[in-house]
Design a protein around this motif. Structure first.
Motif, PDB file in Angstrom:
ATOM      1  N   GLU A  61     -16.854  94.384  11.181  1.00  0.00           N
ATOM      2  CA  GLU A  61     -15.908  94.092  10.101  1.00  0.00           C
ATOM      3  C   GLU A  61     -14.476  94.485  10.441  1.00  0.00           C
ATOM      4  O   GLU A  61     -13.528  94.044   9.791  1.00  0.00           O
ATOM      5  N   ARG A  62     -14.291  95.283  11.481  1.00  0.00           N
ATOM      6  CA  ARG A  62     -12.961  95.713  11.906  1.00  0.00           C
ATOM      7  C   ARG A  62     -12.409  94.886  13.067  1.00  0.00           C
ATOM      8  O   ARG A  62     -11.286  95.131  13.512  1.00  0.00           O
TER       9      ARG A  62
ATOM     10  N   GLN B 126     -18.295 106.985  13.698  1.00  0.00           N
ATOM     11  CA  GLN B 126     -16.840 106.835  13.861  1.00  0.00           C
ATOM     12  C   GLN B 126     -16.520 105.360  14.151  1.00  0.00           C
ATOM     13  O   GLN B 126     -15.978 105.022  15.213  1.00  0.00           O
ATOM     14  N   PRO B 127     -16.824 104.469  13.204  1.00  0.00           N
ATOM     15  CA  PRO B 127     -16.656 103.040  13.479  1.00  0.00           C
ATOM     16  C   PRO B 127     -15.210 102.624  13.758  1.00  0.00           C
ATOM     17  O   PRO B 127     -14.970 101.737  14.578  1.00  0.00           O
ATOM     18  N   GLU B 128     -14.261 103.274  13.085  1.00  0.00           N
ATOM     19  CA  GLU B 128     -12.859 102.919  13.309  1.00  0.00           C
ATOM     20  C   GLU B 128     -12.422 103.291  14.722  1.00  0.00           C
ATOM     21  O   GLU B 128     -11.768 102.495  15.423  1.00  0.00           O
ATOM     22  N   ALA B 129     -12.814 104.482  15.175  1.00  0.00           N
ATOM     23  CA  ALA B 129     -12.484 104.909  16.535  1.00  0.00           C
ATOM     24  C   ALA B 129     -13.167 104.006  17.559  1.00  0.00           C
ATOM     25  O   ALA B 129     -12.562 103.643  18.584  1.00  0.00           O
ATOM     26  N   PHE B 130     -14.417 103.651  17.290  1.00  0.00           N
ATOM     27  CA  PHE B 130     -15.149 102.771  18.209  1.00  0.00           C
ATOM     28  C   PHE B 130     -14.458 101.408  18.281  1.00  0.00           C
ATOM     29  O   PHE B 130     -14.215 100.884  19.373  1.00  0.00           O
ATOM     30  N   ALA B 131     -14.149 100.832  17.120  1.00  0.00           N
ATOM     31  CA  ALA B 131     -13.509  99.512  17.088  1.00  0.00           C
ATOM     32  C   ALA B 131     -12.150  99.539  17.776  1.00  0.00           C
ATOM     33  O   ALA B 131     -11.799  98.605  18.502  1.00  0.00           O
ATOM     34  N   ASP B 132     -11.379 100.601  17.568  1.00  0.00           N
ATOM     35  CA  ASP B 132     -10.061 100.706  18.203  1.00  0.00           C
ATOM     36  C   ASP B 132     -10.185 100.666  19.721  1.00  0.00           C
ATOM     37  O   ASP B 132      -9.410  99.967  20.401  1.00  0.00           O
ATOM     38  N   ARG B 133     -11.130 101.413  20.260  1.00  0.00           N
ATOM     39  CA  ARG B 133     -11.312 101.450  21.719  1.00  0.00           C
ATOM     40  C   ARG B 133     -11.817 100.108  22.240  1.00  0.00           C
ATOM     41  O   ARG B 133     -11.410  99.660  23.309  1.00  0.00           O
ATOM     42  N   LEU B 134     -12.686  99.478  21.479  1.00  0.00           N
ATOM     43  CA  LEU B 134     -13.194  98.168  21.886  1.00  0.00           C
ATOM     44  C   LEU B 134     -12.091  97.120  21.862  1.00  0.00           C
ATOM     45  O   LEU B 134     -11.944  96.330  22.811  1.00  0.00           O
TER      46      LEU B 134
END
Length: 262
Positions: free
Chosen positions: A42-43, A244-252
């Protein structure tokens, strides 16, 4: 719910994003299903063509008789991508999904242009430790190991949250046959030598509190691939896409941009 007919199994999958966008493929971990990626997906930019699927014996994909070989799980992913006419994807694999990602890159490099290896390794545990888990589950069910798994999966703060019960229940809903089948696949896998021969852009992601694949183990595997990058997510265990979905999405997203994929 779409299914891919792969001969001996119907693989459940889900498509998100744009039909003709650059492909991004996700493979889940042992004891979860494609919904483990919900908060990350979703991010992500809507321009991507996102493919998620349930491993054999997980989520909506029915179990076949255990044990499974890693080659079988790699072939499932290969056949799915061939059916969906996916080429040049970035493949994101979590835990056993990361082992499948390595195996697929070794076998069919034409299918992918980059790897994201999250909380995984070229070799995880020992055959003896996996056999012990298999025997415990055969005897007493997944419930017998559920609390231990939650400790290995999640950082202390998350284990105090109401969300923990959701993921514990999620684990217990998985097929026993599928779970022990995938345990056997992990037990029989050592990709150190073939993974060291890979030459493609690779991002490794680890959790600082991962009790299943510690950060040093993830880094050791990622370092086998020249030019790879490694990212540590703080206050996360084995399933950082949940914690930590936001941190994961940012790195991806950063990795996808670096590769010109978005």
């Amino acid at each position: 719910m779409p299914f891919a007919e792969l001969g001996d199994v119907q693989l459940h999958y889900q498509l998100d994003g744009t039909a003709d966008g650059p492909p991004l493929v996700f493979a889940n971990s042992l004891g979860t299903d494609l919904h483990v990626w919900d908060q990350v997906v979703e991010r992500l930019p809507k321009e991507l063509r996102i493919v998620r699927y349930d491993l054999r014996g997980h989520g909506g994909t029915p179990a076949t008789p255990a044990p499974y070989a890693m080659g079988t799980l790699v072939r499932d992913a290969e056949r799915l991508l061939d059916q969906l006419q996916v080429k040049g994807c970035i493949f994101v694999g979590l835990s056993i999904g990361g082992m499948i990602a390595q195996g697929l890159a070794i076998k069919r490099l034409d299918l992918m242009r980059g790897l994201v290896l999250s909380n995984t390794a070229a070799k995880i545990g020992t055959a003896a430790s996996w056999q012990k888990r298999i025997e415990a589950i055969k005897r007493d069910g997944i419930e017998a190991v559920a609390d231990n798994i939650m400790e290995r999966w999640f950082a202390p703060a998350f284990r105090k949250s109401p969300e923990l019960s959701h993921w514990r229940d999620h684990l217990l809903q998985q097929s026993v046959e599928g779970y022990i089948g995938c345990c056997a696949a992990i037990a029989g896998t050592d990709f150190y030598t073939p993974t060291s021969g890979l030459r493609l852009p690779t991002l490794g992601i680890a959790g600082s509190d991962d009790g299943a694949t510690p950060a040093d183990l993830v880094r050791e595997t990622v370092d086998l691939i020249p030019g790879s990058k490694f990212e540590l997510i703080r206050r996360a265990g084995h399933i950082p896409c949940v914690e930590q979905p936001e941190a994961f999405a940012d790195r991806l997203i950063t990795f996808l941009r670096e590769q010109g994929h978005i």
